[in-house]
Enzyme design. Structure first.
Site, short mmCIF file in Angstrom:
data_model
loop_
_atom_site.label_atom_id
_atom_site.label_comp_id
_atom_site.label_asym_id
_atom_site.label_seq_id
_atom_site.Cartn_x
_atom_site.Cartn_y
_atom_site.Cartn_z
CD GLU A 51 34.29 42.35 37.93
OE1 GLU A 51 34.72 42.74 36.82
OE2 GLU A 51 34.95 41.58 38.66
CD GLU A 62 40.13 40.58 34.78
OE1 GLU A 62 39.22 39.82 35.19
OE2 GLU A 62 40.02 41.81 34.79
CD GLU A 77 33.58 50.34 33.04
OE1 GLU A 77 34.09 50.03 31.95
OE2 GLU A 77 34.01 49.94 34.13
CG ASP A 83 40.88 46.96 31.31
OD1 ASP A 83 40.29 47.90 31.89
OD2 ASP A 83 40.43 45.80 31.31
C1 HMH Z 1 37.61 49.70 32.89
N1 HMH Z 1 35.96 48.14 33.78
C2 HMH Z 1 37.20 48.33 33.32
N2 HMH Z 1 38.09 47.34 33.27
C3 HMH Z 1 37.73 46.09 33.67
N3 HMH Z 1 38.64 45.10 33.58
C4 HMH Z 1 36.42 45.85 34.14
C5 HMH Z 1 35.56 46.91 34.18
C6 HMH Z 1 35.94 44.48 34.56
O1 HMH Z 1 36.76 43.84 35.42
#
Ligand code: HMH
Length: 235
Positions: free
Chosen positions: A154, A102, A224, A61
């Site tokens: 998001e 983040e 996702e 991520d």
């Molecule tokens: C794969 N989708 C993914 N990572 C993230 N951090 C977000 C959405 C949301 O910011």
């Protein structure tokens, strides 16, 4: 046939101002559920998650979020050029600022879990998702389509992690902060602001653009799901 259905729907939405994004969530409820109630998320919620899955997700991520920043920047450029509401820019800029936080959070979290962010290589699902983002950055992609993708991306995290927080008793202590990051009410409000922008743009968009945005919404959900699947470590 698909086309005809979309056309009818689009006209219906235009006349009675039904929220377009909400109707897509209902229409694609099965895939939406797969993205927002994924076994990875459910295992955080019930405390059965294993640390190796979490570490894979964390490292991947971080790579994704770094690719997401230029995508959000491209949405900001589109807002400046195409939006008729100057507050869009403030909302998107706020989103960019929180991505800065983040990235710092990922670095701290990775060192806590002893995950190396520099040696991690992106896995296939991640590469596919990042190249999809790259295509969406093109100046040929309309603002309405790009902001729909932004909202959907998001929102999957917001809905997923806030679901974990509904009953936080079983979440392992070391994962509470992660759930809080995307599950907090401020992040929920921000997602609603993005949704309002998307709906406003879609209401004014042509039928072709509405159809394109719907397709992009579904594609985000597919990516996702594949992204969560990656955490199982089966490449
Ligand atoms: C794969 N989708 C993914 N990572 C993230 N951090 C977000 C959405 C949301 O910011």
């Amino acid at each position: 046939m698909e086309w005809e259905a979309s056309e009818v729907e689009a006209e219906k939405f235009k006349s009675n101002k039904t929220n377009i994004t909400e109707s897509w969530v209902k229409k694609h409820t099965s895939i939406y559920k797969q993205a927002t109630r994924h076994p990875f998320i459910l295992s955080i919620k019930d405390g059965t998650i294993d640390s190796s899955s979490f570490k894979i997700w964390l490292g991947q991520d971080y790579i994704y979020v770094r690719a997401f920043v230029p995508f959000v920047a491209s949405v900001l450029v589109k807002a400046c050029e195409e939006s008729d509401d100057s507050s869009d820019m403030d909302i998107i800029l706020g989103g960019m600022a929180s991505l800065n936080d983040e990235i710092a959070w990922f670095k701290e979290e990775a060192s806590r879990w002893e995950v190396s962010l520099t040696s991690d290589i992106p896995q296939r699902a991640n590469l596919m998702y990042c190249s999809f983002l790259k295509r969406l950055m093109s100046s040929e992609i309309e603002y309405a389509v790009a902001i729909t993708a932004f909202w959907a991306i998001e929102t999957v995290y917001q809905v997923s992690f806030s679901h974990c927080l509904e009953d936080r008793s079983k979440i392992p202590d070391e994962l509470k902060d992660t759930c809080q990051r995307w599950g907090n009410s401020g992040f929920s409000q921000y997602c609603h602001s993005l949704q309002n922008i998307a709906d406003r743009c879609l209401e004014k968009a042509s039928i072709d653009i509405i159809a394109k945005a719907e397709q992009v919404f579904v594609t985000v959900l597919e990516h996702e799901i594949e992204f969560w699947n990656m955490s199982k470590g089966e490449i």
